[in-house]
Design a protein around this motif. Sequence first.
Motif, PDB file in Angstrom:
ATOM      1  N   GLU A   1      -2.129  33.575  -4.794  1.00  0.00           N
ATOM      2  CA  GLU A   1      -1.937  32.627  -5.884  1.00  0.00           C
ATOM      3  C   GLU A   1      -1.802  33.283  -7.256  1.00  0.00           C
ATOM      4  N   ARG A   2      -2.342  34.486  -7.411  1.00  0.00           N
ATOM      5  CA  ARG A   2      -2.293  35.148  -8.711  1.00  0.00           C
ATOM      6  C   ARG A   2      -1.270  36.276  -8.780  1.00  0.00           C
TER       7      ARG A   2
ATOM      8  N   ASP B   1       2.119  37.096  -9.488  1.00  0.00           N
ATOM      9  CA  ASP B   1       3.318  36.535 -10.101  1.00  0.00           C
ATOM     10  C   ASP B   1       4.604  37.042  -9.452  1.00  0.00           C
TER      11      ASP B   1
ATOM     12  N   ARG C   1      -7.908  24.243  -7.755  1.00  0.00           N
ATOM     13  CA  ARG C   1      -8.290  25.423  -8.524  1.00  0.00           C
ATOM     14  C   ARG C   1      -9.689  25.903  -8.118  1.00  0.00           C
TER      15      ARG C   1
ATOM     16  N   ALA D   1      -7.307  29.502  -8.442  1.00  0.00           N
ATOM     17  CA  ALA D   1      -5.937  29.650  -8.917  1.00  0.00           C
ATOM     18  C   ALA D   1      -5.797  29.241 -10.373  1.00  0.00           C
ATOM     19  N   THR D   2      -4.693  29.640 -10.987  1.00  0.00           N
ATOM     20  CA  THR D   2      -4.402  29.244 -12.354  1.00  0.00           C
ATOM     21  C   THR D   2      -3.821  27.833 -12.364  1.00  0.00           C
TER      22      THR D   2
ATOM     23  N   TRP E   1       0.028  27.966 -11.692  1.00  0.00           N
ATOM     24  CA  TRP E   1       0.399  28.102 -10.283  1.00  0.00           C
ATOM     25  C   TRP E   1       0.270  26.757  -9.576  1.00  0.00           C
TER      26      TRP E   1
ATOM     27  N   PRO F   1      -7.781  35.753 -14.427  1.00  0.00           N
ATOM     28  CA  PRO F   1      -6.473  35.889 -13.794  1.00  0.00           C
ATOM     29  C   PRO F   1      -5.656  36.983 -14.453  1.00  0.00           C
ATOM     30  N   GLU F   2      -4.824  37.630 -13.649  1.00  0.00           N
ATOM     31  CA  GLU F   2      -4.003  38.723 -14.169  1.00  0.00           C
ATOM     32  C   GLU F   2      -2.611  38.261 -14.562  1.00  0.00           C
ATOM     33  N   SER F   3      -2.290  37.001 -14.273  1.00  0.00           N
ATOM     34  CA  SER F   3      -0.945  36.520 -14.546  1.00  0.00           C
ATOM     35  C   SER F   3      -0.693  36.452 -16.047  1.00  0.00           C
TER      36      SER F   3
ATOM     37  N   TRP G   1       5.216  34.204 -15.643  1.00  0.00           N
ATOM     38  CA  TRP G   1       5.236  32.848 -15.106  1.00  0.00           C
ATOM     39  C   TRP G   1       6.384  32.044 -15.689  1.00  0.00           C
TER      40      TRP G   1
END
Length: 224
Positions: free
Chosen positions: A69-70, A72, A119, A124-125, A128, A193-195, A200
């Motif tokens: 999920e994270r 990208d 979430r 998750a973000t 997402w 989160p690393e996104s 995105w």
Amino acid sequence: MAFSGPELSDYENVVSLNEAWLGLVQGDTRLRSGLAGLPEVLIRRLTNLTRQQIVRLAETPFLLFSFRERDDRYWTRVLSPRHERDLFSAHDTDAVDTLVSASLGFIWQLARRNPYTLRLICGATLYWTECIAEQTFLGLLEAVRGSGEVPVIRFVNQREMWRKLLDSGVSPAEITRQAAQLSALQAILTDPPESTAESWSLAARLVKAPQMCVADGNEPTQSS
């Protein structure tokens, strides 16, 4: 802002999916590939759980496996209209195919019905979750199945968390087991989160094209 909390049925589905994944990863070679990155000692522990330990660990209140999920780059590639898709992969076993389909169905309906709960159980973000909600279920299933990849273990770099889950998290003592599992939940919810917004943004533009194909069967058009 008000949030709708998880329902009992949501957690029942989490337990059911966790139990299925834990059972399959004991012997399915391809599904075991999703454990890559976990220390060997923990892989041996996870893949040699007894039936009772599987049942206990499955009670963890989030999905123990992940659809990245994270990641990208993964989702940008998977949701791209240029990504070659094959809904029926010859590499899938019936059991793994059922697990993937059931998990995606659960995730998709939660993204539309109760994104807050999704979430919680995926860490998750929000973005997402919104991207998943924009898909048709068939489109999402085709995209993920067509990638040819299997679900991976959630938060593989959280080694202390997994050590605790595979020790105290399978304890016969309910209070010990619950404490370990709730501690793990807190860990995934507080992990940043690393996104990035930039990556995105690209994914968002790619997400909409597959929807048009599913809806009317035409080639995706470019908006100006």
